[in-house]
Design a protein around this motif. Structure first.
Motif, mmCIF file in Angstrom:
data_model
loop_
_atom_site.group_PDB
_atom_site.id
_atom_site.type_symbol
_atom_site.label_atom_id
_atom_site.label_comp_id
_atom_site.label_asym_id
_atom_site.label_seq_id
_atom_site.Cartn_x
_atom_site.Cartn_y
_atom_site.Cartn_z
ATOM 1 N N GLU A 77 0.838 -1.209 0.000
ATOM 2 C CA GLU A 77 0.000 0.000 0.000
ATOM 3 C C GLU A 77 0.874 1.263 0.000
ATOM 4 O O GLU A 77 1.807 1.353 0.796
ATOM 5 C CB GLU A 77 -0.830 -0.041 1.287
ATOM 6 N N ALA A 78 0.559 2.214 -0.878
ATOM 7 C CA ALA A 78 1.380 3.437 -0.964
ATOM 8 C C ALA A 78 0.547 4.615 -1.444
ATOM 9 O O ALA A 78 -0.446 4.443 -2.153
ATOM 10 C CB ALA A 78 2.556 3.214 -1.920
ATOM 11 N N ILE A 79 0.979 5.832 -1.031
ATOM 12 C CA ILE A 79 0.363 7.064 -1.532
ATOM 13 C C ILE A 79 1.487 8.029 -1.901
ATOM 14 O O ILE A 79 2.631 7.847 -1.484
ATOM 15 C CB ILE A 79 -0.580 7.731 -0.496
ATOM 16 N N THR A 80 1.156 9.051 -2.686
ATOM 17 C CA THR A 80 2.168 10.072 -3.008
ATOM 18 C C THR A 80 2.037 11.242 -2.024
ATOM 19 O O THR A 80 1.006 11.418 -1.374
ATOM 20 C CB THR A 80 1.983 10.618 -4.440
ATOM 21 N N ARG A 81 3.106 12.043 -1.972
ATOM 22 C CA ARG A 81 3.093 13.221 -1.095
ATOM 23 C C ARG A 81 1.972 14.185 -1.504
ATOM 24 O O ARG A 81 1.298 14.768 -0.656
ATOM 25 C CB ARG A 81 4.464 13.906 -1.190
ATOM 26 N N SER A 82 1.757 14.326 -2.807
ATOM 27 C CA SER A 82 0.738 15.300 -3.234
ATOM 28 C C SER A 82 -0.666 14.817 -2.891
ATOM 29 O O SER A 82 -1.522 15.612 -2.494
ATOM 30 C CB SER A 82 0.870 15.622 -4.723
ATOM 31 N N TRP A 83 -0.929 13.494 -3.025
ATOM 32 C CA TRP A 83 -2.244 12.970 -2.624
ATOM 33 C C TRP A 83 -2.444 13.165 -1.121
ATOM 34 O O TRP A 83 -3.517 13.530 -0.653
ATOM 35 C CB TRP A 83 -2.378 11.489 -2.949
ATOM 36 N N CYS A 84 -1.373 12.873 -0.383
ATOM 37 C CA CYS A 84 -1.394 12.986 1.079
ATOM 38 C C CYS A 84 -1.786 14.408 1.493
ATOM 39 O O CYS A 84 -2.682 14.613 2.326
ATOM 40 C CB CYS A 84 0.003 12.626 1.601
ATOM 41 N N GLU A 85 -1.164 15.368 0.869
ATOM 42 C CA GLU A 85 -1.426 16.769 1.194
ATOM 43 C C GLU A 85 -2.835 17.179 0.760
ATOM 44 O O GLU A 85 -3.568 17.858 1.502
ATOM 45 C CB GLU A 85 -0.394 17.662 0.504
ATOM 46 N N ALA A 86 -3.228 16.756 -0.445
ATOM 47 C CA ALA A 86 -4.525 17.178 -0.986
ATOM 48 C C ALA A 86 -5.669 16.703 -0.094
ATOM 49 O O ALA A 86 -6.590 17.471 0.225
ATOM 50 C CB ALA A 86 -4.693 16.633 -2.402
ATOM 51 N N GLY A 87 -5.615 15.446 0.320
ATOM 52 C CA GLY A 87 -6.692 14.918 1.155
ATOM 53 C C GLY A 87 -6.811 15.677 2.459
ATOM 54 O O GLY A 87 -7.913 16.005 2.923
ATOM 55 N N ALA A 88 -5.661 16.006 3.065
ATOM 56 C CA ALA A 88 -5.684 16.716 4.347
ATOM 57 C C ALA A 88 -6.162 18.152 4.162
ATOM 58 O O ALA A 88 -6.878 18.699 5.009
ATOM 59 C CB ALA A 88 -4.296 16.668 4.982
ATOM 60 N N ASN A 89 -5.781 18.772 3.049
ATOM 61 C CA ASN A 89 -6.251 20.135 2.797
ATOM 62 C C ASN A 89 -7.770 20.181 2.597
ATOM 63 O O ASN A 89 -8.452 21.061 3.117
ATOM 64 C CB ASN A 89 -5.555 20.718 1.556
ATOM 65 N N VAL A 90 -8.294 19.214 1.844
ATOM 66 C CA VAL A 90 -9.747 19.178 1.625
ATOM 67 C C VAL A 90 -10.453 18.905 2.949
ATOM 68 O O VAL A 90 -11.504 19.500 3.246
ATOM 69 C CB VAL A 90 -10.115 18.130 0.548
ATOM 70 N N LEU A 91 -9.856 18.051 3.758
ATOM 71 C CA LEU A 91 -10.447 17.787 5.081
ATOM 72 C C LEU A 91 -10.422 19.063 5.938
ATOM 73 O O LEU A 91 -11.417 19.401 6.598
ATOM 74 C CB LEU A 91 -9.670 16.660 5.788
ATOM 75 N N LEU A 92 -9.283 19.771 5.899
ATOM 76 C CA LEU A 92 -9.145 21.023 6.655
ATOM 77 C C LEU A 92 -10.247 22.008 6.268
ATOM 78 O O LEU A 92 -10.967 22.540 7.130
ATOM 79 C CB LEU A 92 -7.756 21.618 6.364
ATOM 80 N N ASP A 93 -10.380 22.246 4.972
ATOM 81 C CA ASP A 93 -11.354 23.239 4.541
ATOM 82 C C ASP A 93 -12.785 22.792 4.848
ATOM 83 O O ASP A 93 -13.627 23.599 5.265
ATOM 84 C CB ASP A 93 -11.194 23.508 3.042
ATOM 85 N N SER A 94 -13.066 21.499 4.662
ATOM 86 C CA SER A 94 -14.416 20.988 4.919
ATOM 87 C C SER A 94 -14.769 21.147 6.397
ATOM 88 O O SER A 94 -15.868 21.595 6.745
ATOM 89 C CB SER A 94 -14.513 19.510 4.519
ATOM 90 N N LEU A 95 -13.847 20.776 7.263
ATOM 91 C CA LEU A 95 -14.121 20.858 8.702
ATOM 92 C C LEU A 95 -14.292 22.318 9.121
ATOM 93 O O LEU A 95 -15.162 22.652 9.931
ATOM 94 C CB LEU A 95 -12.996 20.188 9.504
ATOM 95 N N LEU A 96 -13.444 23.188 8.547
ATOM 96 C CA LEU A 96 -13.551 24.616 8.864
ATOM 97 C C LEU A 96 -14.917 25.154 8.463
ATOM 98 O O LEU A 96 -15.566 25.872 9.234
ATOM 99 C CB LEU A 96 -12.463 25.391 8.114
#
Lengths: 410, 410
Positions: free
Chosen positions: B387-406
């Motif tokens: 199982e693996a992810i890229t740095r950009s996917w990792c960042e994108a998911g967290a950013n979308v989560l950040l904005d959604s929660l905000l």
């Protein structure tokens, strides 16, 4: 016109019944594995009957039992017989029918006071089934020099008991030298273990030989994936590949140009074998048998090509290994004709047939003129407690054996 | 124009790396089964980071961990989170990515000194995988009242250790009453565990819901027969039947009218499973998932009809049992739109997607407005050490989560 001799079918049925008690299972079958206490009881009973009838009994170094009815002259022996061991929860006729039909023939010759020129010898071969000790047809293999007796002795069952120890335990590690005696011919009677004779309303199968056989192992490798998250179009599904391969193999076998090839996928495993995971591994076996070596070679080429195409289409890796190769066995034309004439004398409906199974006679055919007589078994069921024969089939097989042995021993 | 907040991807990658050490396998995966000593270490580490950041930590009666960043007002909580346990030899992102992306969001809010109206609560759910204790998603099931906690306590692993004993052993049998708190919304971030996003070059999956699911068990019964003696035309071969069934099921799944149904045969067994015996028994499972209940019903009718025809043609008995039925889950339209808007703000390529797998969020959606954010994983591989992810996917998911929660907590 000479009256045609006939066996005493009542006595033969009584013999079959008595032997079926030795290792009898709840469902009317028999479990009598090679070289066990139960095998010893069957051996002892056979020898008791034989000695009572005045026949000479010998035991060789692998426990094969030789029961000789003397001939008028010191000529090569005419042999018959089969095996006394059974499969686990096997039937009451596989093997033992050929032994007891042979015994009945010898007893019939006594009844009618027939003197033959050649001696006739009934054999009970050791460990034909191979259930307890691998390989199968061990006694016949040792007798014909295809398996060294010292090698056979070392083979162990699952409890670590060796063939030699087992022979000693039941008192059948013989010392008689039988292996090099001249043999005029060998005729083995056996149940067909398949459905052909009954389906075609035939009473006797005149066995022309045995199928060549090739075994394959096929491995398919794909990619394990989540059953819920992976679209079917994006999978490398080893189980789908296996299913398409087996379907294609079945269609190949059913083609008219494949000439009644016996093609079987009987064993398979998959990994990870979990309901909600797309499989990345599938393994299956192919057992392919036919009487024509050329056809078998062509079918191997075709199946390799077809399976490779399927694997490629599904993005799977495939490995096809041939793991067993057994040649065609051709029985002796004179023996076959002797059986055919015997069959005609009794007016039994008969066809020529090829044995799909291995038999002791297959080994004997490598050292002496040989053939076999098949009788039907109900629905072709064998290696099963439900194995059954009719009284008329039972009598017919023994009569054909009687006449064939008489012809050969005259 | 307000500057768009962004998570600290270096810190998030460090967190993922640190947690991946807990239960790390030789091949770079993770084995961290629920309520084991390794699970405890991951829990302890999460709590250490949370307390250092000033968040309030609570533990409920099934060991779910609730980490609260206070809001300005005493309003219903906005939740996020996922699970910390893994499959045996599983990956370093399944579950834990959603937990640590949530933690990273809370830490980012601290960094920028953002005050939200609603409290935001990060949850680490107990035993999502179900590998050690069945059923899966246990913590979320208890939290939402779908599984009684006293019933969950009695469930044992293979060594006879109960859930309650395991919770006590690792010190996570909590007493905090969290179950009845008002929840404004819940957003779970998770890797896709499938290949769709990567195949379509998408960075974010906006999860509209989860597939309905039906599981079946199929039994085929034929007649065991000798591979050598039984012509292919005279067989009742359960393996051939199974192969034709699986092939037909695969063709059914690939029909355009079947609309990307996820249909999987993943488990199968046969009997006697011997190379030279025609099989009399075959068993296989079907896992079928789709987002439209009507289509699933129609496909069930079709598959029952098709398999029954195949069995009849091959003279086999067939039994088809439905053994599991899970309804479609529709996530909350407002949560979905919140995620979509967040995705647009960052200009991430995104598509709507349906979850093929079960997630904690599926349970939470029964008690609160819920949705999920998927990021791709390489080649769709999950439940696997690779199982693996890229740095950009990792960042994108967290950013979308950040904005959604905000957005939800404002």
């Amino acid at each position: 016109m000479i009256k045609q001799l006939s066996v005493n079918v009542d006595r033969l049925e009584t013999l079959l019944h008595d032997f079926a008690q030795i290792g009898k299972t709840d469902n009317g079958g028999v479990t009598r594995l090679a070289l066990t206490e139960l095998d010893k009881q069957a051996r002892d009973l056979l020898i008791k009957h034989s000695q009572a009838a005045g026949f000479k009994v010998r035991i060789d170094n692998i426990g094969n039992i030789f029961i000789r009815r003397a001939g008028r002259e010191d000529l090569p022996v005419v042999m018959t017989g089969s095996h006394g061991d059974s499969q686990p929860r096997g039937g009451a006729y596989d093997g033992i029918y050929g032994v007891l039909a042979g015994l009945e023939v010898l007893l019939t010759l006594n009844d009618f006071n027939v003197q033959t020129r050649h001696p006739i010898e009934l054999v009970m071969w050791t460990n034909e089934e191979g259930s307890r000790f691998v390989p199968a047809m061990m006694g016949a293999a040792v007798f014909t020099g295809k398996l060294a007796v010292e090698q056979a002795y070392l083979i162990q069952d699952r409890d670590g008991i060796s063939v030699k120890e087992a022979l000693e335990q039941i008192g059948y590690l013989g010392t008689d030298q039988v292996q090099n005696q001249p043999i005029k011919a060998m005729i083995e009677a056996h149940i067909e273990q398949g459905p052909i004779l009954e389906n075609l309303n035939q009473t006797i199968g005149i066995v022309k030989g045995a199928f060549a056989q090739r075994w394959f192992e096929v491995n398919l490798t794909g990619l394990a994936a989540h059953a819920g998250t992976t679209p079917v179009t994006m999978r490398q599904d080893a189980i789908v590949g296996m299913a398409q391969c087996i379907t294609a193999l079945n269609q190949l076998a059913l083609k008219p140009s494949s000439g009644d090839v016996r093609l079987t996928v009987g064993m398979l495993t998959t990994s990870p074998n979990s309901r909600n995971v797309v499989a990345d591994q599938a393994f299956f076996t192919i057992d392919m048998r036919h009487y024509e070596a050329d056809l078998l070679q062509r079918l191997e080429t075709e199946l390799r090509a077809e399976l490779t195409v399927i694997a490629k289409q599904l993005n799977l890796q495939i490995e096809i290994k041939r793991v067993l190769t057994m040649p065609v066995i051709d029985f002796d034309p004179k023996c076959i004709e002797t059986i055919r004439k015997a069959t005609n004398k009794y007016h039994y409906p008969a066809i020529d047939i090829i044995s799909g199974a291995g038999h002791d006679a297959c080994y004997i055919s490598t050292v002496a003129p040989t053939s076999m007589i098949f009788i039907p078994c109900v629905k072709g069921i064998s290696h099963n407690e439900a194995e059954a024969i009719t009284r008329s089939w039972c009598e017919a097989g023994a009569n054909v054996l009687l006449d064939s042995l008489l012809t050969l021993a005259t």
